[in-house]
Write an enzyme that holds these catalytic residues in place. Structure first.
Site, PDB file in Angstrom:
ATOM      1  CB  THR A   1     -14.246 -22.795 -23.659  1.00 40.93           C
ATOM      2  OG1 THR A   1     -13.342 -21.557 -22.682  1.00 40.93           O
ATOM      3  CG2 THR A   1     -15.436 -21.961 -23.523  1.00 40.93           C
TER       4      THR A   1
ATOM      5  CG  ASN B   1     -13.505 -19.743 -14.684  1.00 41.36           C
ATOM      6  OD1 ASN B   1     -12.520 -19.617 -13.864  1.00 41.36           O
ATOM      7  ND2 ASN B   1     -12.317 -19.023 -16.365  1.00 41.36           N
TER       8      ASN B   1
ATOM      9  N   GLY C   1      -9.968 -19.447 -27.352  1.00 35.33           N
ATOM     10  CA  GLY C   1     -10.961 -19.961 -28.186  1.00 35.33           C
ATOM     11  C   GLY C   1     -10.565 -20.798 -29.609  1.00 35.33           C
TER      12      GLY C   1
ATOM     13  N   GLY D   1     -10.779 -19.496  -8.538  1.00 39.70           N
ATOM     14  CA  GLY D   1     -10.599 -19.332  -7.899  1.00 39.70           C
ATOM     15  C   GLY D   1      -9.569 -20.206  -7.789  1.00 39.70           C
TER      16      GLY D   1
ATOM     17  CB  ILE E   1      -2.971 -14.979 -23.925  1.00 41.99           C
ATOM     18  CG1 ILE E   1      -4.844 -15.637 -24.216  1.00 41.99           C
ATOM     19  CG2 ILE E   1      -2.961 -14.726 -24.232  1.00 41.99           C
ATOM     20  CD1 ILE E   1      -5.720 -14.311 -24.577  1.00 41.99           C
ATOM     21  CG  ASN E   2      -4.709 -17.652 -17.015  1.00 37.54           C
ATOM     22  OD1 ASN E   2      -5.582 -17.472 -17.369  1.00 37.54           O
ATOM     23  ND2 ASN E   2      -3.916 -18.163 -16.502  1.00 37.54           N
ATOM     24  CB  THR E   3      -9.384 -15.644 -18.822  1.00 40.95           C
ATOM     25  OG1 THR E   3      -9.073 -16.064 -17.331  1.00 40.95           O
ATOM     26  CG2 THR E   3     -10.068 -17.753 -18.972  1.00 40.95           C
TER      27      THR E   3
ATOM     28  CG  ASN F   1      -2.039 -20.105 -13.792  1.00 43.95           C
ATOM     29  OD1 ASN F   1      -2.305 -19.252 -14.291  1.00 43.95           O
ATOM     30  ND2 ASN F   1      -2.820 -21.031 -13.140  1.00 43.95           N
TER      31      ASN F   1
ATOM     32  CB  CYS G   1      -5.160 -17.578 -11.437  1.00 46.81           C
ATOM     33  SG  CYS G   1      -6.576 -18.177 -11.348  1.00 46.81           S
TER      34      CYS G   1
HETATM   35  C1  LIG Z   1     -13.420 -22.967 -16.175  1.00 45.92           C
HETATM   36  C2  LIG Z   1     -12.121 -22.858 -16.155  1.00 45.92           C
HETATM   37  C3  LIG Z   1     -11.108 -22.606 -15.081  1.00 45.92           C
HETATM   38  C4  LIG Z   1     -10.214 -22.702 -16.274  1.00 45.92           C
HETATM   39  N1  LIG Z   1      -8.926 -22.823 -14.961  1.00 45.92           N
HETATM   40  C5  LIG Z   1      -7.658 -22.859 -15.074  1.00 45.92           C
HETATM   41  C6  LIG Z   1      -6.590 -23.073 -14.273  1.00 45.92           C
HETATM   42  O1  LIG Z   1      -6.680 -23.716 -13.091  1.00 45.92           O
HETATM   43  N2  LIG Z   1      -5.002 -22.889 -14.239  1.00 45.92           N
HETATM   44  C7  LIG Z   1      -4.992 -22.255 -15.213  1.00 45.92           C
HETATM   45  O2  LIG Z   1      -4.007 -22.024 -15.875  1.00 45.92           O
HETATM   46  N3  LIG Z   1      -5.926 -21.327 -16.297  1.00 45.92           N
HETATM   47  C8  LIG Z   1      -7.147 -22.279 -16.399  1.00 45.92           C
HETATM   48  N4  LIG Z   1      -7.947 -20.782 -17.215  1.00 45.92           N
HETATM   49  C9  LIG Z   1      -7.821 -20.786 -18.382  1.00 45.92           C
HETATM   50  C10 LIG Z   1      -7.929 -21.647 -19.628  1.00 45.92           C
HETATM   51  O3  LIG Z   1      -6.611 -22.815 -19.143  1.00 45.92           O
HETATM   52  C11 LIG Z   1      -6.928 -21.164 -20.473  1.00 45.92           C
HETATM   53  O4  LIG Z   1      -6.273 -20.227 -20.321  1.00 45.92           O
HETATM   54  C12 LIG Z   1      -8.048 -19.994 -21.065  1.00 45.92           C
HETATM   55  O5  LIG Z   1      -9.514 -20.662 -20.504  1.00 45.92           O
HETATM   56  C13 LIG Z   1      -8.039 -20.051 -22.371  1.00 45.92           C
HETATM   57  O6  LIG Z   1      -7.783 -20.886 -23.309  1.00 45.92           O
HETATM   58  P1  LIG Z   1     -10.593 -21.257 -24.024  1.00 45.92           P
HETATM   59  O7  LIG Z   1     -10.237 -20.239 -24.747  1.00 45.92           O
HETATM   60  O8  LIG Z   1      -9.638 -21.911 -24.984  1.00 45.92           O
HETATM   61  O9  LIG Z   1     -10.532 -21.785 -22.981  1.00 45.92           O
HETATM   62  C14 LIG Z   1      -9.671 -21.807 -16.677  1.00 45.92           C
HETATM   63  C15 LIG Z   1     -10.063 -21.993 -18.219  1.00 45.92           C
HETATM   64  C16 LIG Z   1     -11.930 -21.851 -17.563  1.00 45.92           C
HETATM   65  C17 LIG Z   1     -12.571 -21.578 -18.468  1.00 45.92           C
END
Ligand SMILES: Cc1cc2nc3c(=O)[nH]c(=O)nc-3n(C[C@H](O)[C@H](O)[C@H](O)COP(=O)(O)O)c2cc1C
Length: 311
Positions: free
Chosen positions: A271, A74, A249, A77, A196-198, A133, A136
């Protein structure tokens, strides 16, 4: 037959008390109202809002998501309405849920903006915790705050002086040493870490020879990143004594358990919400079952209980 007592799923993170340790991750659950018809929101341990900035943001160019093997990319932004609209239009619904609300905040412009946001949120009783955050990957910046130990220390120190609310610092996996950054956040006074963040990623449409995302690059999430996340939680748990909210995940009870055993005090579901909005509630039920089956009375019987050849 002796009936086993119901396991206690409650946990504390700083002064934040959760009735169960399963929350929904920032950016994957909007402001919760979007999910009201699909899940009983009151059963969640906590809700983490989409990240808010001072001014509203439109986010990046479309397309902003694409599927990848075992996950998604993703590049949203940080699209959000800005703090004033959030307080006026989104918070009233969240307040009515009477469960802990964690507001995620960010700034592209300057660390001082974090301070302004924290000052505003500190005045609102129903905001239970604030998540910084600083990780990002979808902002047009060369370096994230969470990619530098000294920048992380400075930012967390500034906001720590402003609020007594539980402060959670969300870190990026896109670093050489997660423990170095985690230590600096702890030294500056954060109550907990969100890990973790992405992970930074890119996908290419080979027929058009163009990036699949409008912003070209984005953040990878979903099961593909789980082993990276579990390792980082485990490393930080072993080196730094601080509560960790694990994510990356988590799709079901088994994947949530990996994080607890690695050392997470709580978990966030991200996700998975797009595929199964009930995933977090199923995990709460699954944890109950696992603890009952294994005669575990409370979560301290699982958190960090990885068995190695040494024990
Ligand atoms: C579509 C999308 C938007 C996200 N937006 C944010 C956000 O605004 N702020 C943030 O801290 N993390 C954001 N994340 C990251 C998630 O909070 C999370 O840290 C990351 O996706 C890992 O977890 P997951 O694999 O379970 O999705 C976003 C993730 C996705 C997929």
């Amino acid at each position: 037959m002796v009936r086993k007592a119901k396991p206690d799923l409650s946990v504390s993170i700083g002064n934040l008390k959760l009735k169960n340790p399963v929350m929904v991750a920032s950016g994957t659950f909007g402001y919760a109202e979007e999910f009201r018809d699909f899940i009983d929101l009151k059963k969640l341990g906590a809700i983490v809002t989409k990240t808010i900035t001072i001014k509203g943001r439109q986010g990046n160019l479309a397309p902003r998501t694409c599927e990848t093997p075992a996950g998604m990319l993703n590049s949203i932004g940080l699209e959000n309405p800005g703090i004033d609209k959030f307080i006026k239009e989104k918070l009233p619904f969240l307040k009515k849920l009477a469960i802990p609300i964690i507001v995620s905040i960010a700034s592209e412009e300057s660390p001082e903006e974090f301070a302004i946001l924290v000052k505003q949120l500190d005045l609102i009783d129903e905001v239970s915790a604030i998540e910084l955050n600083i990780s990002c990957p979808n902002l047009q910046k060369d370096k994230l705050i969470s990619q530098d130990a000294s920048d992380t220390f400075k930012l967390v120190s500034v906001v720590r002086k402003i609020t007594q609310k539980c402060l959670i610092t969300k870190l990026s996996p896109n670093v050489t040493s997660i423990c170095e950054i985690a230590q600096s956040a702890k030294d500056a006074g954060t109550d907990a870490l969100a890990l973790i963040n992405t992970l930074g990623g890119m996908s290419i449409d080979v027929n058009k020879r163009i990036p699949k995302l409008g912003a070209w690059v984005g953040g990878l999430s979903g099961p593909a990143i789980r082993p990276v996340a579990v390792k980082m939680v485990w490393e930080v748990y072993n080196k730094i004594k601080i509560p960790i909210i694990g994510m990356g995940g988590i799709m079901d009870t088994e994947s949530a358990l990996e994080f607890f055993i690695a050392g997470a005090t709580a978990v966030s579901v991200g996700t998975a919400n797009f595929i199964n909005p009930q995933a977090s509630l199923e995990i709460i039920g699954g944890l109950n079952q696992y603890m009952t089956d294994n005669d575990i009375g409370n979560l301290s019987g699982i958190i960090g209980r990885l068995k190695t050849c040494k024990n």
